[in-house]
Design a protein around this motif. Structure first.
Motif, PDB file in Angstrom:
ATOM      1  N   UNK A 247      45.542  57.936  29.958  1.00 51.64           N
ATOM      2  CA  UNK A 247      45.627  56.871  29.736  1.00 51.64           C
ATOM      3  C   UNK A 247      47.409  56.660  30.225  1.00 51.64           C
ATOM      4  N   UNK A 248      48.790  56.969  29.605  1.00 50.93           N
ATOM      5  CA  UNK A 248      50.157  56.882  29.550  1.00 50.93           C
ATOM      6  C   UNK A 248      50.150  57.235  31.131  1.00 50.93           C
ATOM      7  N   UNK A 249      49.808  57.526  32.130  1.00 48.90           N
ATOM      8  CA  UNK A 249      49.824  57.927  33.244  1.00 48.90           C
ATOM      9  C   UNK A 249      49.576  56.666  34.370  1.00 48.90           C
ATOM     10  N   UNK A 250      48.040  56.551  33.273  1.00 49.89           N
ATOM     11  CA  UNK A 250      48.029  55.187  34.223  1.00 49.89           C
ATOM     12  C   UNK A 250      48.642  54.158  34.036  1.00 49.89           C
ATOM     13  N   UNK A 251      49.525  54.045  32.355  1.00 55.71           N
ATOM     14  CA  UNK A 251      49.241  52.101  31.692  1.00 55.71           C
ATOM     15  C   UNK A 251      50.811  52.690  31.393  1.00 55.71           C
ATOM     16  N   UNK A 252      52.005  53.717  31.490  1.00 48.92           N
ATOM     17  CA  UNK A 252      52.860  54.024  31.348  1.00 48.92           C
ATOM     18  C   UNK A 252      52.950  54.874  29.647  1.00 48.92           C
ATOM     19  N   UNK A 253      54.609  55.647  29.876  1.00 53.47           N
ATOM     20  CA  UNK A 253      54.927  56.326  28.596  1.00 53.47           C
ATOM     21  C   UNK A 253      54.899  55.334  26.819  1.00 53.47           C
ATOM     22  N   UNK A 254      55.284  53.855  27.651  1.00 55.10           N
ATOM     23  CA  UNK A 254      55.520  52.906  26.038  1.00 55.10           C
ATOM     24  C   UNK A 254      54.122  52.636  25.517  1.00 55.10           C
ATOM     25  N   UNK A 255      52.782  53.321  25.732  1.00 54.58           N
ATOM     26  CA  UNK A 255      51.584  52.650  24.961  1.00 54.58           C
ATOM     27  C   UNK A 255      51.566  53.416  24.183  1.00 54.58           C
ATOM     28  N   UNK A 256      51.864  54.569  23.543  1.00 49.77           N
ATOM     29  CA  UNK A 256      51.920  54.942  22.348  1.00 49.77           C
ATOM     30  C   UNK A 256      53.101  55.526  21.428  1.00 49.77           C
ATOM     31  N   UNK A 257      54.075  54.854  22.075  1.00 48.29           N
ATOM     32  CA  UNK A 257      55.262  54.929  21.929  1.00 48.29           C
ATOM     33  C   UNK A 257      55.458  54.002  20.600  1.00 48.29           C
ATOM     34  N   UNK A 258      54.565  53.725  19.418  1.00 51.24           N
ATOM     35  CA  UNK A 258      55.377  53.538  18.311  1.00 51.24           C
ATOM     36  C   UNK A 258      54.967  54.227  17.470  1.00 51.24           C
ATOM     37  N   UNK A 259      56.231  53.514  16.189  1.00 55.89           N
ATOM     38  CA  UNK A 259      55.905  54.482  15.033  1.00 55.89           C
ATOM     39  C   UNK A 259      55.830  53.786  13.858  1.00 55.89           C
ATOM     40  N   UNK A 260      54.124  54.757  13.781  1.00 51.34           N
ATOM     41  CA  UNK A 260      52.901  54.797  12.598  1.00 51.34           C
ATOM     42  C   UNK A 260      53.543  54.727  11.379  1.00 51.34           C
ATOM     43  N   UNK A 261      52.888  54.073  10.424  1.00 50.61           N
ATOM     44  CA  UNK A 261      53.220  54.076   9.346  1.00 50.61           C
ATOM     45  C   UNK A 261      52.853  55.564   8.480  1.00 50.61           C
ATOM     46  N   UNK A 262      53.437  55.930   7.590  1.00 48.79           N
ATOM     47  CA  UNK A 262      52.213  57.473   6.934  1.00 48.79           C
ATOM     48  C   UNK A 262      51.401  56.842   6.026  1.00 48.79           C
ATOM     49  N   UNK A 263      50.775  55.979   5.896  1.00 45.33           N
ATOM     50  CA  UNK A 263      49.055  55.479   5.184  1.00 45.33           C
ATOM     51  C   UNK A 263      48.108  54.857   6.959  1.00 45.33           C
ATOM     52  N   UNK A 264      48.525  55.463   7.867  1.00 42.99           N
ATOM     53  CA  UNK A 264      48.115  54.855   8.761  1.00 42.99           C
ATOM     54  C   UNK A 264      46.310  55.430   8.664  1.00 42.99           C
ATOM     55  N   UNK A 265      46.471  57.008   8.548  1.00 33.79           N
ATOM     56  CA  UNK A 265      44.947  57.638   8.334  1.00 33.79           C
ATOM     57  C   UNK A 265      44.058  56.676   7.403  1.00 33.79           C
ATOM     58  N   UNK A 266      44.638  56.530   6.297  1.00 31.80           N
ATOM     59  CA  UNK A 266      44.297  56.127   5.144  1.00 31.80           C
ATOM     60  C   UNK A 266      43.602  54.261   5.700  1.00 31.80           C
ATOM     61  N   UNK A 267      44.565  53.805   5.588  1.00 27.83           N
ATOM     62  CA  UNK A 267      44.400  52.334   6.640  1.00 27.83           C
ATOM     63  C   UNK A 267      43.303  52.460   7.293  1.00 27.83           C
ATOM     64  N   UNK A 268      43.250  53.442   8.238  1.00 29.99           N
ATOM     65  CA  UNK A 268      42.355  52.927   9.420  1.00 29.99           C
ATOM     66  C   UNK A 268      40.374  53.791   9.028  1.00 29.99           C
TER      67      UNK A 268
END
Length: 536
Positions: A247-268
């Motif tokens: 995915x990053x090769x196709x769309x760029x390294x920024x695709x998942x360069x996201x600071x995820x909150x600590x509770x993202x697993x529980x929220x999702x």
């Protein structure tokens, strides 16, 4: 609709047959150890046959007690449906595993890379809230990329979501050929909206320039489908998957360069919809929210890229072979084609192409053909809070699907991947109860002759012959009485809605049964797979 029989608590004697005929339409077992009430269908006609289906029902309950998402309430899945669902899920796992193997040596061509990404996304169960439902669950190749569970097609018509007790109000459409739909637009000359995806055209394509991509953004956060509470959850889950590097090769390294909150697993892990006071429960910075939105769009564009590929949208039917001079219609098929283009008037909406047109067998407009309501849709019973307090259908049994008109007026209540162009709202009355004309390609593609496919926006029709007979006789036959044994043969129920009903080109066609059968025979020539796929 017959009231279900409910037995609580259950003891051994509750399963013993009594004298006389028995007709248990629904039994409820509490699954007390798992706190998972579950309904399943049992249909018997005499005491000699009552024990076997009841035993099957016990198996169904046992299976559901261990299924993620099953602890949310009651529904109407039979043991047969569960067996077929398990088979479909196993096939999805097999296809995904094969696609993952291709990551070891991915294609060099970017278009093919996007297609591979799209396939991996479509077959990825992790992109649903309970990690149990891929997009492909409603769109498998052996049935022309529509609903692959014969028993669900025969009964409920619609499919359960990741929360297995929540069902949609409509049957799954095919996603083959969907990328060839134009961006939704208004044609003033013919007075029609044209294009888009979904039965109600709500994936307009106006934002991304691609209705199929915007359609792909609907199910992930639809509470009765994949059920994620936030689109960012789909991006987060994708960032954990084996295809991240591609995915990053196709769309760029920024695709998942996201600071995820600590509770993202529980929220999702919490099924949507999100709380009204917290519509984006994955709490991101504005910059990260923008990145997540862009990546979600790229996921959808990848999905649409796969749907447009020669693996899905193939033009390999016998009809295509005849056009290419590589095959000939049988006399019955030719007679059906002549009727299709003539007396039956099918070609007026299900166009077989013209100069410069691919024969897609749709004109991408919408019509109300007068389909009866499907009383077996579980959606009608989703009018009470489930275990999470969610109510999918506040109208209950009085729900009437408004189709395109409802979308133009107020949007879809569960899934709005595209914004409404407010300039089109005056068109709503003329589009009330109208649904997009589906392509007839793969209309009868199925893995075996006894496999049931459902037709119509709500899955009311259970065979191709039935819907052809409806087109022919809707207005020529009388209205059915309650529980009329002639329903679908010598009478028809009233339409779900008579608003804007098509009376010009259907309802009283005067076709004989032989002519109906000829049309069915022609329609069966549109199943892909007659010729090999040309992957160039």
């Amino acid at each position: 609709m017959q009231e279900p029989f409910t037995f609580l608590p259950l003891t051994a004697k509750d399963w013993l047959p009594r004298k006389g005929a028995v007709d248990l339409t629904t039994v409820v077992h509490p699954c007390r150890l798992f706190n998972a009430p579950w309904r399943f269908t049992v249909k018997t006609v005499n005491t000699k046959s009552v024990l076997l289906p009841i035993a099957a029902g016990i198996v169904a309950v046992s299976l559901h007690c261990g299924v993620p998402g099953a602890q949310e309430g009651g529904t109407v899945l039979s043991a047969q449906a569960l067996r077929e669902i398990a088979q479909v899920e196993a096939e999805i796992d097999r296809v995904e595993a094969q696609a993952i193997e291709r990551l070891a040596a991915p294609p060099d061509n970017q278009v093919q890379q996007i297609e591979l990404l799209g396939k991996l996304l479509l077959y990825d169960k992790q992109l649903s809230v309970n990690r149990n439902e891929a997009c492909a669950f409603c769109h498998m190749p052996e049935v022309g990329f529509t609903g692959p569970v014969s028993e669900l097609n025969r009964t409920t018509g619609s499919y359960p979501g990741s929360v297995r007790t929540r069902f949609s109000e409509r049957k799954p459409q095919t996603h083959a050929y969907a990328p060839l739909s134009p961006v939704l637009h208004y044609n003033p000359g013919q007075g029609d909206l044209v294009g888009g995806n979904f039965w109600d055209m709500r994936a307009t394509g106006r934002r991304l320039g691609n209705p199929a991509a915007e359609q792909a953004e609907g199910p992930p956060t639809n509470p009765v489908e994949m059920g994620l509470p936030d689109a960012a959850c789909a991006v987060y889950r994708a960032s954990q998957r084996p295809y991240r590097a591609l995915f990053e090769r196709v769309w760029g390294q920024q695709a998942f360069a996201i600071q995820w909150p600590g509770d993202v697993e529980q929220v999702c892990d919490q099924p949507g919809p999100p709380p009204a006071n917290d519509p984006m429960p994955v709490h991101l910075s504005q910059l990260d929210r923008g990145r997540a939105a862009a990546t979600f769009d790229q996921m959808a564009q990848s999905t649409a890229g796969y749907e447009a590929s020669a693996e899905v949208t193939t033009f390999t039917s016998k009809y295509d072979a005849v056009l290419a001079g590589k095959a000939q219609f049988t006399p019955q098929e030719q007679a059906g084609y002549d009727l299709f283009r003539g007396k039956a008037q099918c070609n007026a909406c299900h166009r077989d192409g013209g100069p410069g047109e691919d024969p897609l067998f749709t004109d991408f407009t919408a019509s109300n053909i007068g389909t009866p309501a499907n009383p077996r849709l579980p959606f009608y019973t989703e009018d009470r809070p489930d275990a999470r307090g969610y109510v999918a259908n506040r109208a209950g049994s009085s729900f009437v699907d408004g189709g395109v008109g409802a979308f133009l007026t107020k949007g879809h209540p569960l899934s709005d991947p595209s914004a409404i162009d407010t300039r089109w709202r005056p068109l709503a009355p003329d589009n009330q109860a109208r649904f997009q004309v589906p392509t007839l390609r793969n209309v009868d593609k199925r893995p075996s002759s006894d496999f049931v496919k459902a037709y119509g926006h709500n899955g009311y029709f259970k065979s191709l012959k039935a819907i052809v007979h409806f087109y022919n006789t809707r207005d020529a036959l009388p209205r059915c009485q309650p529980n009329d044994p002639g329903e679908g043969t010598t009478c028809w129920p009233a339409p779900e809605s008579t608003a804007n009903m098509n009376t010009k080109r259907m309802g009283r066609l005067g076709l004989s049964e032989t002519e109906e059968d000829a049309i069915v025979s022609f329609l069966q020539t549109m199943s892909d797979g007659f010729m090999p796929v040309n992957r160039q």
